[in-house]
Design a protein around this motif. Structure first.
Motif, PDB file in Angstrom:
ATOM      1  N   ALA A  55      52.530  17.645  28.515  1.00 51.91           N
ATOM      2  CA  ALA A  55      51.184  17.341  29.031  1.00 51.91           C
ATOM      3  C   ALA A  55      51.134  17.497  30.549  1.00 51.91           C
ATOM      4  O   ALA A  55      52.165  17.564  31.218  1.00 51.91           O
ATOM      5  CB  ALA A  55      50.798  15.916  28.652  1.00 51.91           C
ATOM      6  N   GLN A  56      49.936  17.536  31.090  1.00 47.79           N
ATOM      7  CA  GLN A  56      49.740  17.530  32.535  1.00 47.79           C
ATOM      8  C   GLN A  56      50.103  16.144  33.072  1.00 47.79           C
ATOM      9  O   GLN A  56      49.839  15.128  32.422  1.00 47.79           O
ATOM     10  CB  GLN A  56      48.286  17.839  32.894  1.00 47.79           C
ATOM     11  CG  GLN A  56      47.881  19.268  32.654  1.00 47.79           C
ATOM     12  CD  GLN A  56      48.485  20.211  33.693  1.00 47.79           C
ATOM     13  OE1 GLN A  56      48.754  19.821  34.826  1.00 47.79           O
ATOM     14  NE2 GLN A  56      48.713  21.445  33.291  1.00 47.79           N
TER      15      GLN A  56
ATOM     16  N   VAL B  29      47.561   8.468  33.359  1.00 44.04           N
ATOM     17  CA  VAL B  29      46.420   7.692  32.860  1.00 44.04           C
ATOM     18  C   VAL B  29      46.729   7.127  31.474  1.00 44.04           C
ATOM     19  O   VAL B  29      46.467   5.948  31.204  1.00 44.04           O
ATOM     20  CB  VAL B  29      45.139   8.555  32.832  1.00 44.04           C
ATOM     21  CG1 VAL B  29      44.024   7.855  32.094  1.00 44.04           C
ATOM     22  CG2 VAL B  29      44.717   8.909  34.244  1.00 44.04           C
ATOM     23  N   THR B  30      47.311   7.935  30.611  1.00 46.85           N
ATOM     24  CA  THR B  30      47.634   7.490  29.254  1.00 46.85           C
ATOM     25  C   THR B  30      48.619   6.332  29.275  1.00 46.85           C
ATOM     26  O   THR B  30      48.413   5.300  28.624  1.00 46.85           O
ATOM     27  CB  THR B  30      48.208   8.655  28.428  1.00 46.85           C
ATOM     28  OG1 THR B  30      47.241   9.710  28.381  1.00 46.85           O
ATOM     29  CG2 THR B  30      48.559   8.214  27.014  1.00 46.85           C
TER      30      THR B  30
ATOM     31  N   LEU C 155      53.476  12.853  25.053  1.00 44.18           N
ATOM     32  CA  LEU C 155      53.116  13.383  26.378  1.00 44.18           C
ATOM     33  C   LEU C 155      54.037  14.492  26.862  1.00 44.18           C
ATOM     34  O   LEU C 155      53.790  15.079  27.911  1.00 44.18           O
ATOM     35  CB  LEU C 155      53.070  12.249  27.401  1.00 44.18           C
ATOM     36  CG  LEU C 155      51.989  11.207  27.134  1.00 44.18           C
ATOM     37  CD1 LEU C 155      52.073  10.076  28.147  1.00 44.18           C
ATOM     38  CD2 LEU C 155      50.603  11.843  27.147  1.00 44.18           C
TER      39      LEU C 155
ATOM     40  N   ARG D 268      48.814  14.250  35.376  1.00 43.36           N
ATOM     41  CA  ARG D 268      47.672  13.341  35.538  1.00 43.36           C
ATOM     42  C   ARG D 268      47.280  12.692  34.214  1.00 43.36           C
ATOM     43  O   ARG D 268      46.993  11.498  34.162  1.00 43.36           O
ATOM     44  CB  ARG D 268      46.489  14.101  36.132  1.00 43.36           C
ATOM     45  CG  ARG D 268      45.299  13.210  36.409  1.00 43.36           C
ATOM     46  CD  ARG D 268      44.231  13.935  37.157  1.00 43.36           C
ATOM     47  NE  ARG D 268      44.797  14.367  38.440  1.00 43.36           N
ATOM     48  CZ  ARG D 268      44.206  15.166  39.294  1.00 43.36           C
ATOM     49  NH1 ARG D 268      43.020  15.635  39.029  1.00 43.36           N
ATOM     50  NH2 ARG D 268      44.777  15.502  40.427  1.00 43.36           N
ATOM     51  N   VAL D 269      47.286  13.473  33.146  1.00 45.33           N
ATOM     52  CA  VAL D 269      46.970  12.946  31.812  1.00 45.33           C
ATOM     53  C   VAL D 269      48.023  11.917  31.410  1.00 45.33           C
ATOM     54  O   VAL D 269      47.699  10.848  30.882  1.00 45.33           O
ATOM     55  CB  VAL D 269      46.904  14.093  30.775  1.00 45.33           C
ATOM     56  CG1 VAL D 269      46.804  13.548  29.362  1.00 45.33           C
ATOM     57  CG2 VAL D 269      45.737  15.014  31.088  1.00 45.33           C
TER      58      VAL D 269
END
Length: 72
Positions: free
Chosen positions: A19-20, A26-27, A16, A22-23
Protein backbone atom coordinates in the motif's frame (compact mmCIF):
# COMPACT_ATOMS: atom_id res chain seq x y z
CA UNK A 1 10.60 -8.68 27.91
CA UNK A 2 7.61 -7.45 25.92
CA UNK A 3 5.55 -9.45 23.47
CA UNK A 4 3.03 -8.23 20.91
CA UNK A 5 0.23 -10.16 22.63
CA UNK A 6 0.78 -7.98 25.73
CA UNK A 7 -0.02 -4.79 23.78
CA UNK A 8 -3.44 -3.16 23.47
CA UNK A 9 -5.37 -3.24 20.19
CA UNK A 10 -4.57 -4.58 16.76
CA UNK A 11 -0.89 -5.51 16.38
CA UNK A 12 -0.24 -6.28 12.70
CA UNK A 13 -1.50 -5.15 9.31
CA UNK A 14 -0.63 -7.71 6.59
CA UNK A 15 -3.25 -6.17 4.31
CA UNK A 16 -1.08 -3.02 4.02
CA UNK A 17 1.88 -4.73 2.34
CA UNK A 18 2.21 -2.95 -1.02
CA UNK A 19 0.00 0.00 0.00
CA UNK A 20 0.92 3.68 -0.18
CA UNK A 21 2.57 4.95 3.03
CA UNK A 22 -0.12 7.58 3.63
CA UNK A 23 -2.89 4.97 3.43
CA UNK A 24 -0.97 2.72 5.83
CA UNK A 25 -0.48 5.47 8.40
CA UNK A 26 -4.15 6.47 8.45
CA UNK A 27 -5.31 2.85 8.57
CA UNK A 28 -2.99 1.86 11.42
CA UNK A 29 -3.70 4.90 13.57
CA UNK A 30 -7.46 4.54 12.99
CA UNK A 31 -7.52 0.83 13.81
CA UNK A 32 -5.28 1.17 16.88
CA UNK A 33 -5.40 4.58 18.59
CA UNK A 34 -2.77 3.42 21.13
CA UNK A 35 0.08 3.51 18.59
CA UNK A 36 2.06 6.07 16.65
CA UNK A 37 3.51 5.24 13.26
CA UNK A 38 7.07 5.84 12.15
CA UNK A 39 7.77 5.82 8.44
CA UNK A 40 11.19 4.30 7.75
CA UNK A 41 12.97 4.08 4.40
CA UNK A 42 14.32 0.57 3.68
CA UNK A 43 17.97 0.38 4.64
CA UNK A 44 17.71 2.93 7.44
CA UNK A 45 19.15 1.68 10.75
CA UNK A 46 16.71 1.65 13.69
CA UNK A 47 16.89 0.72 17.36
CA UNK A 48 15.99 -2.84 18.33
CA UNK A 49 14.00 -1.93 21.43
CA UNK A 50 10.35 -2.98 21.64
CA UNK A 51 7.49 -0.55 22.20
CA UNK A 52 3.76 -1.31 22.37
CA UNK A 53 3.09 2.22 21.14
CA UNK A 54 5.17 2.12 17.94
CA UNK A 55 4.51 0.73 14.49
CA UNK A 56 7.26 1.17 11.92
CA UNK A 57 6.03 1.46 8.36
CA UNK A 58 8.90 0.37 6.11
CA UNK A 59 8.76 1.94 2.64
CA UNK A 60 10.77 2.03 -0.57
CA UNK A 61 11.75 5.11 -2.56
CA UNK A 62 8.28 5.26 -4.13
CA UNK A 63 6.62 5.30 -0.65
CA UNK A 64 5.20 1.79 -1.02
CA UNK A 65 5.04 -0.36 2.14
CA UNK A 66 7.67 -3.12 1.85
CA UNK A 67 7.11 -5.06 5.11
CA UNK A 68 4.05 -6.03 7.08
CA UNK A 69 3.59 -3.28 9.69
CA UNK A 70 3.65 -4.67 13.25
CA UNK A 71 3.77 -3.27 16.75
CA UNK A 72 7.30 -3.15 18.07
Amino acid sequence: MFRRDMCTGKSSWPELLGAQARVAIVTIETQNPYVDTQVVLEGTPVTKDFSCTRVRVWIDQTRIVTRVPVIG
